[in-house]
Design an enzyme around this catalytic site. Structure first.
Site, PDB file in Angstrom:
ATOM      1  CG  ASP A  19      -2.256   0.639   0.920  1.00  4.41           C
ATOM      2  OD1 ASP A  19      -2.192   1.918   0.761  1.00  4.41           O
ATOM      3  OD2 ASP A  19      -3.222   0.002   1.172  1.00  4.41           O
ATOM      4  CB  SER A  67      -9.225   0.679  -0.311  1.00  9.33           C
ATOM      5  OG  SER A  67      -8.543   0.738  -1.389  1.00  9.33           O
ATOM      6  CG  HIS A 121      -5.207   4.119   0.708  1.00 11.95           C
ATOM      7  ND1 HIS A 121      -4.886   2.557   0.329  1.00 11.95           N
ATOM      8  CD2 HIS A 121      -6.583   3.945   0.559  1.00 11.95           C
ATOM      9  CE1 HIS A 121      -5.750   2.061   0.021  1.00 11.95           C
ATOM     10  NE2 HIS A 121      -6.888   2.937  -0.186  1.00 11.95           N
TER      11      HIS A 121
END
Ligand SMILES: *[C@@H]1O[C@H](CO)[C@@H](O)[C@H](O)[C@H]1NC(C)=O
Ligand SMILES: *[C@@H]1O[C@H](CO)[C@@H](O)[C@H](O)[C@H]1NC(C)=O
Ligand SMILES: *[C@@H]1O[C@H](CO)[C@@H](O)[C@H](O)[C@H]1NC(C)=O
Ligand SMILES: *[C@@H]1O[C@H](CO)[C@@H](O)[C@H](O)[C@H]1NC(C)=O
Ligand SMILES: *[C@@H]1O[C@H](CO)[C@@H](O)[C@H](O)[C@H]1NC(C)=O
Ligand SMILES: *[C@@H]1O[C@H](CO)[C@@H](O)[C@H](O)[C@H]1NC(C)=O
Ligand SMILES: *[C@@H]1O[C@H](CO)[C@@H](O)[C@H](O)[C@H]1NC(C)=O
Ligand SMILES: *[C@@H]1O[C@H](CO)[C@@H](O)[C@H](O)[C@H]1NC(C)=O
Length: 902
Positions: free
Chosen positions: A170, A531, A220
């Protein structure tokens, strides 16, 4: 938010002008090539050394291949090597001369060559940063996601994933976060990691790797990390699904931008070599096929004893047949998102008139003191473009007011800029039916309220009532029941893949999820996306492995176990509406408690019936009792809504929410009830009949469950099925209409950007070259663009105003045999394999435009001056590449190559 559409009756024929609502101006087409490939970069996969004929002796098969390449005078630079024997051995190469691609493809030992593709950075659908730990308010319990999936019951049993290693690929992670362990290295929650790229990497520049996966600029990966591993005891009462597991962070994105897939492959293989039990990727891009390098490698890793979880994608609004890569990796677990049942929101208090509190879309209260009078920019509650233009001169100074404005037509920022021009600082935007959700307002202080509340305020303002609004800083927190809570998030990408794989596999909570965020960016945030659902399944897998062990038997059956113990999800909250199509929910919402405590193992979890031309109506599955008492089951067929994937009477895919029909398949089950004793296995035969009364132009994808009803819900199971009531080969690939741009496609644009109306000569001086513009309404396994003689005797399938030729990316291999090879070509302009369709967003992937800026064939050789036509051929899905009749084709008008001598 989503308002599902059900067409129990067949939809009426859509008149052509309704297909896209509006046509897009041709002047928007940019004279560039817009495919997501990286120029001149390729990933080769090489064979075992023993299979490579060579005169010299080599230790590595890559060296044998490099030597053959050098013998063939191919010039290349090696960017990366992949040496995971049994998984993937190969290299990422830069090739200076594109004509060398053909030579590489035919070099002994080269098993595959695929272009390097770029994958966009993760974009959450909704993002709200919570203001911090010192905030006086504790938002409501977010454990709703754990309760929905049985994770709370596993935590109560002390099952937290201890001893399991999860690799997160990620944006990195902020391991300094106090609830992610506050550090990195052995003994910490985050036991290690690697940064493949560096902060400044954006997908186009040179990566700057180092050993530290710290991310304090994107966020994120930290949110993903918290869903897996946030420690309990924080003020928000959230915890990771597997907070006892160890995390390794592989950072593949910089602070912003995209990543090339050779870096993903590197990260995946490093995760395997570092002993991760589970790898998870909340990333991807629309693809439709299962053949990209990262999909293939993910699938092999899954088949080799690891669990790989990958986001299904957030392209739900683009409709069916639009799966994401690498999410569609055949053996991996592709994860759909389910909307959380509650959203932590705030209430404002209404003064001056009697009215209930007004809920506004924010996790923490707006920092506004005192009671503000209101000012509505329009007293018309049906206005469509409220405050899209500068406000009138008669507008008072708005600084002391709470401004009320209706959503619609222009961006929120534009409205707020116009309001700010009159001094406005605080704004309520009321919904116009688009949905109550998080919105982006840039730097402004503005929040969304519901339509009815906005209409009430505007009416009071018009009536000159003395209304005021205040923002309690304590006690305004409200557990807003999400009207879509418990449904599949409308943004989840729809399958199946074009090669008919069952994607997504399962759903997990991913809509409105509160989790950790980098400390400098606010420490906690609410985000939405597949996600967020993906790490939930990665962590659920860790719970499974911590109980059952890490053997290949456990890892390779994990997806089936999650699928067969998942719970079916409805398509709406209205009784009588069908279940959501399995092309968006997969096998349903995972129930981790039921998966781990299942006393019956049902396998396989997916019955793939394929299309009518390859129909597999007879399916079997087994039911094994692994418990200690006899189990009795009654079998039921529970159909889901049939997805009408294409707009009736057109060639265009239906946008999401994809309309559903209640017309379903029928199934005969033998036996229809049975008892299995401990240790015994029962086989069930299911014979399917596809629905026959549906409009074939809608390419109906039918799906549903064979339910094994046991003594309790927890000991009930289901097997999922998926089929197409139509033949994929009948689906038109190339858009030959004028629906999108108002001119028939495909077309060639001349150097002024206008449609090339007849034979035209191009000099290739000062940008004088043709641009080809085309759209694919469906994926194609092979797109071939060749140059042919202008007087060729060839009848294309598409007879439109004939126009232009084009090159973009070259991948020429020799064609041999079949009627396809009999068409006489002068040379190849472009070859592309496994191309996804376009969507209907002109700013995104609405069309492909390909600019021929130099007169060269795909292999780099200069095209001799002369009069030619471009021949575009797209193979239909399931078509035979050697058979000309399986292609759609289009012949351009005469393109003259008149380049001056160099
Ligand atoms: C879709 O459009 C985006 C934005 O233009 C681009 O970056 C991406 O490469 C496109 N994807 C495909 C599959 O064409
Ligand atoms: C490819 O071209 C670049 C730039 O001209 C050059 O630096 C590099 O050495 C070339 N590589 C090969 C293998 O020829
Ligand atoms: C948070 O958890 C604690 C301990 O279980 C409990 O006392 C408290 O009520 C919870 N707070 C909220 C807002 O749910
Ligand atoms: C928040 O507002 C809603 C809508 O008026 C109301 O139903 C709810 O009770 C309020 N909750 C709190 C905590 O004020
Ligand atoms: C928001 O304001 C900050 C500080 O004034 C500024 O640096 C930033 O560029 C602004 N961002 C936007 C999107 O306007
Ligand atoms: C569906 O059938 C096509 C054509 O035979 C085949 O290529 C494809 O692999 C099949 N899909 C699955 C999932 O079996
Ligand atoms: C293009 O050039 C060729 C060769 O000079 C000539 O014969 C032909 O008439 C030209 N076509 C057009 C449309 O000008
Ligand atoms: C490139 O393709 C053209 C057209 O097919 C062919 O004539 C030429 O020989 C090729 N060049 C090389 C170097 O293979």
């Amino acid at each position: 938010m989503k308002s599902a559409t059900f067409l129990v009756l067949l939809p009426t024929f859509l008149s052509a002008s309704l297909v896209f609502g509006a046509k897009f101006p041709l002047s928007d087409v940019k004279r560039v090539t817009n495919l997501p490939i990286v120029q001149n970069q390729f990933i080769i996969e090489v064979d075992d050394l023993s299979n490579i004929p060579t005169k010299r002796s080599f230790v590595r098969s890559l060296d044998a291949v490099y030597a053959s390449l050098q013998e063939r005078a191919v010039r290349f630079d090696v960017n990366k090597e992949f040496d995971a024997s049994g998984l993937f051995v190969g290299a990422s190469l830069t090739i200076n001369n594109s004509q060398d691609v053909a030579a590489i493809a035919s070099t002994p030992g080269v098993k595959a060559i695929r272009p390097v593709v770029r994958i966009a950075g993760p974009k959450p659908v909704f993002s709200h940063v919570v203001t911090g730990l010192t905030d006086p308010l504790v938002p409501p319990d977010s454990e709703s996601t754990h309760i929905l999936t049985g994770v709370d019951k596993l935590h109560a049993q002390g099952i937290t994933g201890t001893g399991i290693k999860i690799g997160i690929i990620d944006t990195g992670i902020d391991y300094t976060h106090p609830f992610l362990g506050g550090g990195i290295g052995p003994g910490h929650k985050v036991i290690g990691g690697f940064d493949f790229v560096g902060d400044a990497y954006d997908g186009t520049n040179t990566p700057m790797p180092d050993n530290d996966p710290l991310d304090q600029c994107n966020g994120h990966g930290t949110h993903v990390g918290g869903i897996i591993g946030a420690n309990p005891g924080n003020p928000f009462n959230i915890s990771g699904v597997a907070f006892g597991a160890s995390i390794t962070s592989y950072r593949v994105f910089g602070c912003a931008g995209s990543v090339t897939d050779d870096i993903l492959v590197e990260a995946l293989l490093r995760g395997v070599s570092e002993g991760q039990d589970i790898l998870t990727m909340s990333l991807g891009g629309a693809d439709g096929w299962t053949e990209s390098t990262s999909s293939v490698v993910s699938s092999r890793i899954s088949a080799n004893g690891k669990i790989v979880t990958i986001a299904a994608g957030n392209d739900g609004s683009s409709g069916s047949w639009y799966t994401s890569s690498p999410g569609n990796a055949i053996n991996a677990i592709s994860v759909a998102s389910l909307d959380n049942t509650v959203i932590p929101l705030q209430n404002a208090t209404v003064g001056g008139v009697q009215h209930d509190p007004i809920t506004y879309f924010a996790t923490f209260p707006l920092a506004i003191d005192g009671a503000l009078p209101i000012f509505a920019t329009s007293t018309d509650t049906t206005i469509v473009d409220d405050a899209c233009n500068p406000l009138p001169d008669t507008t008072p100074d708005l600084s002391k007011f709470l401004v009320v404005v209706r959503r619609g037509t222009c961006t929120f920022v534009q409205k707020l800029t116009n309001i700010a021009a009159k001094g406005g600082v605080n704004t309520f935007i009321y919904d116009n039916g688009n949905g109550f959700a998080g919105i982006s307002v840039g730097n402004f202080t503005a929040v969304l309220i519901q339509a009815a509340d906005g209409e009430f305020l505007v009416q009071q303002f018009a009536a000159k009532a003395p209304v005021t609004i205040s923002f309690p800083q304590v006690g305004g927190s409200f557990n807003f029941p999400d009207p879509n809570g418990g449904l599949i998030s409308s943004f989840t990408s729809y399958g199946p893949s074009n090669d008919f794989f069952f994607k997504p596999a399962v759903a997990a909570p991913g809509g409105n999820i509160l989790s950790t965020f980098p400390v400098p960016l606010g420490s906690f945030a609410v985000l939405s996306g597949t996600s967020m659902a993906t790490p939930f399944v990665a962590a659920s897998s860790a719970l499974l492995l911590s109980v059952k062990g890490k053997s290949q038997a456990v890892t390779s059956s994990a997806r089936t176990l999650f699928e067969t113990t998942a719970k079916a999800v409805a398509s709406s909250k209205t009784d009588g509406d069908p279940l959501q199509t399995l092309t968006q929910q997969g096998a349903g919402l995972i129930n981790v408690f039921d998966a781990i405590h299942a006393e019956t193992i049902v396998s396989p979890g997916e019955l793939i019936l394929n299309d009518t031309a390859h129909f597999k109506p007879v399916q079997t599955f087994t039911v094994k009792n692994v418990g200690k008492t006899p189990q009795t089951f009654k079998l039921q067929h529970v159909p889901a809504g049939t997805a009408l994937t294409v707009q009736a009477g057109t060639i265009f895919p239906a946008d999401g929410p994809v309309p559903l029909s209640s017309t379903a398949a029928s199934v005969t089950l033998v036996p229809s009830s049975f008892t299995v004793r401990p240790g015994q296995t029962q086989t069930v035969v299911a014979v399917f009949k596809a629905p026959t009364s549906l409009d074939p132009t809608t390419f109906p994808v039918f799906s549903g469950f064979i339910q094994l009803v046991g003594p309790t819900v927890s000991q009930s199971f289901h097997v999922s099925y998926l089929g197409l009531a139509g033949n994929l080969k009948d689906k038109q690939v190339i858009d030959d209409t004028d629906e999108f741009f108002g001119v028939p496609l495909p077309t060639a644009l001349d150097s002024t950007g206008n449609v090339q109306d007849g034979p035209t000569n191009y000099t290739f001086v000062n940008g004088d070259g043709p641009t080809l513009l085309f759209r694919l309404t469906f994926g194609t396994p092979a797109l071939r663009i060749d140059l042919v003689n202008s007087d060729i005797n060839f009848k294309p399938t598409i007879q439109s105003r004939a126009l232009g030729g084009l090159p973009f990316f070259s991948f020429p291999h020799p064609h041999s045999g079949g009627t396809f090879a009999q068409v006489k070509i002068v040379g190849s302009l472009a070859e592309l394999d496994f191309i996804t369709r376009n969507n209907d967003d002109p700013t995104d992937n609405g069309s492909n435009s390909l600019f021929l800026d130099t007169p060269t064939f795909a292999n780099g050789t200069v095209i001799p001056n002369g009069q030619y036509r471009g021949l575009v051929r797209a193979l239909k899905v399931t078509g035979n590449p050697a058979v000309e009749a399986d292609y759609e084709s289009w012949l351009s008008p005469i393109i003259g190559i008149q380049a001056p001598p160099s």
